[in-house]
Scaffold this active site. Structure first.
Site, mmCIF file in Angstrom:
data_model
loop_
_atom_site.group_PDB
_atom_site.id
_atom_site.type_symbol
_atom_site.label_atom_id
_atom_site.label_comp_id
_atom_site.label_asym_id
_atom_site.label_seq_id
_atom_site.Cartn_x
_atom_site.Cartn_y
_atom_site.Cartn_z
ATOM 1 N N LYS A 74 0.829 -1.214 0.000
ATOM 2 C CA LYS A 74 0.000 0.000 0.000
ATOM 3 C C LYS A 74 0.860 1.259 0.000
ATOM 4 C CE LYS A 74 -3.827 0.430 0.022
ATOM 5 N NZ LYS A 74 -4.661 0.639 -1.188
ATOM 6 N N TYR A 93 1.339 -0.072 -4.635
ATOM 7 C CA TYR A 93 0.106 0.653 -4.949
ATOM 8 C C TYR A 93 0.233 2.062 -4.372
ATOM 9 C CZ TYR A 93 -2.326 -3.661 -6.258
ATOM 10 O OH TYR A 93 -2.714 -4.821 -6.886
#
Length: 369
Positions: A74, A93
């Protein structure tokens, strides 16, 4: 190349960016992999298993981040911004269109940020986003029907219905990977499923795929108003690569729903496609109520099924990491324009046009820098 795998620190994020198989693949190719102690615990992978695969276990995030290439799941959290460096590649991400604070920090540090979600495949697909979209789509239904239960705040509707009682009405806005996988789960539970999309050809494909088990509608304001009003569960499944999601389901539409209905906005990590989704929730506290409707707005839905998600994600990302490590950044990106579309920040500039437009930054062409 020296590669670091830090432990994820986002709330209830239990995935990890590298499996033992990925570590072994990299170390056998001559690269050095440092994994932060405990990074794999949430996915059931112990430090010892990583060591057996060839990793060096380091006790602190600082040591994992102090490598040439840092691989995460993340977007970085504020406490990690100080670990950014000019000579660093960050592969994770990012969803920068909805994360200006992260973008600002990457630009200021001149860190090269490569986003999984904007790497393209040969045919314009998004190979590193697809596995998590599959999981998020399926989980959107699993979580949505959970909160339809009266004991969890919902209206008390069983997805399948029973003989003599209608099944739940599930409305899915967007017919891409998320929407398709949401439909698979909803059909499996016996719900009445409608998918809306602006792409009529995609709706034709979905009709063929599901062979009459769903209903499809062109996505426009009128059709959305009619379907949302009668929905027990609405799933927002809209994606524009790199850009903020459009607000398609309006507050007025949400107000028309019966109290105790549920909305799940899978696009919340890109700003959300449902107007009343005005905050991001966590797995620890996943829903809030607005206009009598339960809103599920968790930005890392696959983190709830971390073991499945970790292996699904790394099946796709590990070969890209190996290419970066083997060939180096510049050679890899100059030889593969599809991989290069994953670069969001480089030399203090935003080099992805959709991200630049969403954030109001000037766009710079990577090849010109």
């Amino acid at each position: 190349m020296k590669i670091g795998v830090p432990k994820e620190i986002k709330s209830n994020e239990n995935r990890v960016a590298m499996t033992p198989a990925g570590v072994m693949m990299l170390t056998q190719a001559g690269h050095k992999v440092k994994v932060e102690s405990g990074a794999g615990n949430g996915s059931g992978i112990s430090d010892q298993v990583y060591k057996d695969a060839g990793a060096i276990i380091v006790p602190s995030p600082d040591e994992a981040w102090a490598q040439e290439l840092v691989v995460k799941v993340k977007e970085p959290q504020p406490s990690e911004f100080s670990l950014f460096r000019k000579d660093q590649l960050l592969f994770t991400y990012m969803h920068l269109a909805a994360e200006k604070e992260v973008a600002d920090a990457l630009i200021q540090a001149e860190t090269t940020g490569i986003a999984y979600e904007t790497v393209q495949g040969k045919y314009g697909d998004l190979p590193l986003l697809t596995p998590m979209s599959e999981i998020a789509g399926r989980m959107s239904i699993q979580s949505g029907v959970h909160f339809l239960e009266k004991t969890h705040g919902g209206k008390g509707v069983l997805a399948s219905g029973v003989p003599g009682v209608s099944p739940a009405n599930v409305v899915i806005v967007g017919g891409g990977i998320v929407g398709t996988n949401a439909a698979k789960m909803a059909i499996g539970l016996g719900a009445n499923v409608t998918i809306l999309d602006i792409n009529i050809q995609r709706l034709r494909e979905l009709e063929d795929l599901f062979q009459g088990k769903i209903r499809t509608l062109a996505s426009n304001k009128y059709n959305l108003m009619e379907k949302v009003k009668k929905a027990d569960l609405v799933v927002g499944a809209v994606l524009i690569p790199g850009a903020k999601a459009p607000k398609l389901v309006t507050e007025e539409m949400i107000q028309s729903m019966e109290p105790g209905s549920v909305v799940v906005d899978v696009a919340v990590d890109q700003g959300g496609s449902i107007e009343t989704v005005d905050r991001v929730t966590t797995h620890q506290d996943p829903v809030y109520v607005k206009h009598g409707i339960l809103h599920y707005a968790v930005a890392n839905i696959p983190g709830a099924v971390s073991r499945t998600a970790t292996y699904s994600l790394t099946n796709m990302t590990a070969p890209y990491v190996l290419r970066l490590a083997n060939q180096g950044f510049e050679k890899t990106m100059q030889s593969d324009p599809n991989f290069a579309r994953g670069i969001n920040t480089y030399k203090g500039k935003v080099v992805h046009e959709a991200v630049a437009n969403a954030l109001g930054y000037p766009y710079a062409d990577f090849l010109s820098l």
